[in-house]
Design a protein around this motif. Structure first.
Motif, PDB file in Angstrom:
ATOM      1  N   TYR A   1       0.826  -1.213   0.000  1.00  0.00           N
ATOM      2  CA  TYR A   1       0.000   0.000   0.000  1.00  0.00           C
ATOM      3  C   TYR A   1       0.859   1.261   0.000  1.00  0.00           C
ATOM      4  N   VAL A   2       1.870   1.283   0.838  1.00  0.00           N
ATOM      5  CA  VAL A   2       2.683   2.491   1.005  1.00  0.00           C
ATOM      6  C   VAL A   2       3.527   2.772  -0.239  1.00  0.00           C
ATOM      7  N   LEU A   3       4.137   1.745  -0.799  1.00  0.00           N
ATOM      8  CA  LEU A   3       4.950   1.950  -1.999  1.00  0.00           C
ATOM      9  C   LEU A   3       4.096   2.409  -3.179  1.00  0.00           C
ATOM     10  N   GLU A   4       2.839   1.994  -3.174  1.00  0.00           N
ATOM     11  CA  GLU A   4       1.936   2.398  -4.258  1.00  0.00           C
ATOM     12  C   GLU A   4       1.381   3.802  -4.056  1.00  0.00           C
ATOM     13  N   SER A   5       1.096   4.173  -2.801  1.00  0.00           N
ATOM     14  CA  SER A   5       0.338   5.412  -2.559  1.00  0.00           C
ATOM     15  C   SER A   5       1.107   6.523  -1.853  1.00  0.00           C
ATOM     16  N   GLY A   6       2.265   6.235  -1.280  1.00  0.00           N
ATOM     17  CA  GLY A   6       3.105   7.307  -0.783  1.00  0.00           C
ATOM     18  C   GLY A   6       3.020   7.607   0.702  1.00  0.00           C
ATOM     19  N   TYR A   7       3.592   8.768   1.067  1.00  0.00           N
ATOM     20  CA  TYR A   7       3.801   9.141   2.466  1.00  0.00           C
ATOM     21  C   TYR A   7       2.495   9.319   3.237  1.00  0.00           C
ATOM     22  N   GLN A   8       1.503   9.913   2.616  1.00  0.00           N
ATOM     23  CA  GLN A   8       0.251  10.150   3.323  1.00  0.00           C
ATOM     24  C   GLN A   8      -0.385   8.831   3.754  1.00  0.00           C
ATOM     25  N   THR A   9      -0.358   7.862   2.859  1.00  0.00           N
ATOM     26  CA  THR A   9      -0.892   6.538   3.187  1.00  0.00           C
ATOM     27  C   THR A   9      -0.076   5.882   4.292  1.00  0.00           C
ATOM     28  N   ALA A  10       1.247   6.045   4.250  1.00  0.00           N
ATOM     29  CA  ALA A  10       2.120   5.463   5.270  1.00  0.00           C
ATOM     30  C   ALA A  10       1.770   5.997   6.652  1.00  0.00           C
ATOM     31  N   ILE A  11       1.588   7.300   6.757  1.00  0.00           N
ATOM     32  CA  ILE A  11       1.275   7.916   8.045  1.00  0.00           C
ATOM     33  C   ILE A  11      -0.114   7.518   8.519  1.00  0.00           C
ATOM     34  N   LEU A  12      -1.080   7.534   7.594  1.00  0.00           N
ATOM     35  CA  LEU A  12      -2.451   7.171   7.959  1.00  0.00           C
ATOM     36  C   LEU A  12      -2.523   5.732   8.454  1.00  0.00           C
ATOM     37  N   ARG A  13      -1.912   4.813   7.727  1.00  0.00           N
ATOM     38  CA  ARG A  13      -1.981   3.394   8.091  1.00  0.00           C
ATOM     39  C   ARG A  13      -1.192   3.076   9.356  1.00  0.00           C
ATOM     40  N   ALA A  14      -0.181   3.903   9.645  1.00  0.00           N
ATOM     41  CA  ALA A  14       0.596   3.690  10.874  1.00  0.00           C
ATOM     42  C   ALA A  14      -0.264   3.852  12.120  1.00  0.00           C
ATOM     43  N   PHE A  15      -1.336   4.646  11.999  1.00  0.00           N
ATOM     44  CA  PHE A  15      -2.207   4.898  13.154  1.00  0.00           C
ATOM     45  C   PHE A  15      -3.569   4.223  13.034  1.00  0.00           C
ATOM     46  N   THR A  16      -3.782   3.495  11.946  1.00  0.00           N
ATOM     47  CA  THR A  16      -5.089   2.861  11.744  1.00  0.00           C
ATOM     48  C   THR A  16      -4.961   1.375  11.408  1.00  0.00           C
ATOM     49  N   ALA A  17      -4.632   1.066  10.173  1.00  0.00           N
ATOM     50  CA  ALA A  17      -4.661  -0.326   9.709  1.00  0.00           C
ATOM     51  C   ALA A  17      -3.679  -1.220  10.449  1.00  0.00           C
ATOM     52  N   VAL A  18      -2.451  -0.735  10.668  1.00  0.00           N
ATOM     53  CA  VAL A  18      -1.449  -1.579  11.342  1.00  0.00           C
ATOM     54  C   VAL A  18      -1.850  -1.855  12.799  1.00  0.00           C
ATOM     55  N   PRO A  19      -2.202  -0.831  13.597  1.00  0.00           N
ATOM     56  CA  PRO A  19      -2.692  -1.127  14.952  1.00  0.00           C
ATOM     57  C   PRO A  19      -3.946  -1.999  14.951  1.00  0.00           C
ATOM     58  N   ALA A  20      -4.785  -1.830  13.929  1.00  0.00           N
ATOM     59  CA  ALA A  20      -5.985  -2.663  13.846  1.00  0.00           C
ATOM     60  C   ALA A  20      -5.606  -4.132  13.715  1.00  0.00           C
ATOM     61  N   HIS A  21      -4.654  -4.436  12.831  1.00  0.00           N
ATOM     62  CA  HIS A  21      -4.202  -5.825  12.689  1.00  0.00           C
ATOM     63  C   HIS A  21      -3.628  -6.347  14.008  1.00  0.00           C
ATOM     64  N   ALA A  22      -2.957  -5.478  14.742  1.00  0.00           N
ATOM     65  CA  ALA A  22      -2.411  -5.892  16.040  1.00  0.00           C
ATOM     66  C   ALA A  22      -3.532  -6.264  17.009  1.00  0.00           C
ATOM     67  N   THR A  23      -4.585  -5.450  17.055  1.00  0.00           N
ATOM     68  CA  THR A  23      -5.691  -5.766  17.968  1.00  0.00           C
ATOM     69  C   THR A  23      -6.385  -7.056  17.569  1.00  0.00           C
ATOM     70  N   PHE A  24      -6.529  -7.295  16.261  1.00  0.00           N
ATOM     71  CA  PHE A  24      -7.137  -8.554  15.826  1.00  0.00           C
ATOM     72  C   PHE A  24      -6.293  -9.728  16.317  1.00  0.00           C
ATOM     73  N   GLY A  25      -4.972  -9.573  16.220  1.00  0.00           N
ATOM     74  CA  GLY A  25      -4.077 -10.633  16.671  1.00  0.00           C
ATOM     75  C   GLY A  25      -4.139 -10.850  18.167  1.00  0.00           C
ATOM     76  N   ILE A  26      -4.172  -9.763  18.927  1.00  0.00           N
ATOM     77  CA  ILE A  26      -4.217  -9.881  20.388  1.00  0.00           C
ATOM     78  C   ILE A  26      -5.506 -10.551  20.842  1.00  0.00           C
ATOM     79  N   LEU A  27      -6.621 -10.144  20.264  1.00  0.00           N
ATOM     80  CA  LEU A  27      -7.906 -10.724  20.658  1.00  0.00           C
ATOM     81  C   LEU A  27      -7.987 -12.196  20.276  1.00  0.00           C
ATOM     82  N   MET A  28      -7.485 -12.529  19.100  1.00  0.00           N
ATOM     83  CA  MET A  28      -7.434 -13.936  18.705  1.00  0.00           C
ATOM     84  C   MET A  28      -6.497 -14.711  19.633  1.00  0.00           C
ATOM     85  N   GLY A  29      -5.313 -14.149  19.865  1.00  0.00           N
ATOM     86  CA  GLY A  29      -4.314 -14.832  20.667  1.00  0.00           C
ATOM     87  C   GLY A  29      -4.704 -15.010  22.125  1.00  0.00           C
TER      88      GLY A  29
END
Length: 223
Positions: free
Chosen positions: A123-151
């Protein structure tokens, strides 16, 4: 190179956070790396194959709320969380180093962060810095919470007679939160509805913190 670092940085931060929350009996770094790589490669490949198969037989209307509900929960969330689940279930959970409930969280997070790293890089290589910053505070932490709840539930399952039910509960809870997060983003043609994704992320983070604290408290190695 800067974009690649931005894509990987939030993944590394989350991994370090969860690693240091494992207070009483650290997992072997080599085994953690192995599960991360499985998440980054095997989960992504499995998800891609399943998506390809679904796309051949199912065409969804992007302006239909019901069909986007199906897409969010039963296409994206179920496929991605299942691809992570089978690694935790059949690789990590069977290992002798998986010897306390907290290990369910740390191994599920490693697999999830492997998946998130590969996804984020694309996603980041395709869409650039804005996407990198946005996903750093949304999609990536979201995947972490999914993992923690599953785990959390898969950690309990390893030491319970109700292993199958608890494992399944972990998968379903991850799917529920993943589906809710994506659903509100998929129907962004409704003004302001994206706030639902933010709300589900916040709830997921709060529950994840409670899950971590509870397994810390119940550690077999706590003196």
């Amino acid at each position: 190179m800067n974009l690649l670092l931005l894509a990987i940085a939030p993944v590394c931060i989350i991994i370090l956070y969860v690693y240091f929350k494992d207070k009483y009996e650290k997992e072997p770094k080599r085994l953690l790396l192995y599960n991360f790589i499985l998440g980054a490669v095997v989960s992504i490949l499995l998800t891609t194959v399943i998506y390809f198969a679904i796309d051949m037989v199912l065409v969804l209307n992007h302006t239909s709320i019901f069909q986007q509900f199906i897409r969010a929960f039963f296409v994206v969330a179920l496929t991605e969380e299942f691809s992570k689940y089978i690694i935790v279930r059949y690789v990590a959970q069977r290992h002798s180093e998986f010897n306390e409930p907290f290990d369910g969280i740390i191994y599920a997070v490693m697999v999830s962060m492997g998946f998130a790293a590969t996804e984020n890089i694309f996603y980041v290589l395709e869409s650039g810095y804005q996407t990198a910053i946005l996903r750093a505070f949304t999609a990536v932490p979201a995947h972490a919470t999914f993992g923690i709840l599953m785990g959390y539930f898969m950690g309990k399952a390893k030491f319970s007679k109700n292993r199958a039910q608890l494992n399944l509960m972990g998968l379903l809870l991850a799917m529920l939160f993943h589906g809710a997060y994506d659903f509100f983003l998929f129907i962004d043609f409704i003004p302001g509805i994206w706030l639902g994704a933010l709300a589900s992320l916040i709830v997921g983070i709060l529950l994840s913190r409670k899950a971590i604290k509870r397994h810390q408290k119940n550690s077999n190695f706590r003196v």
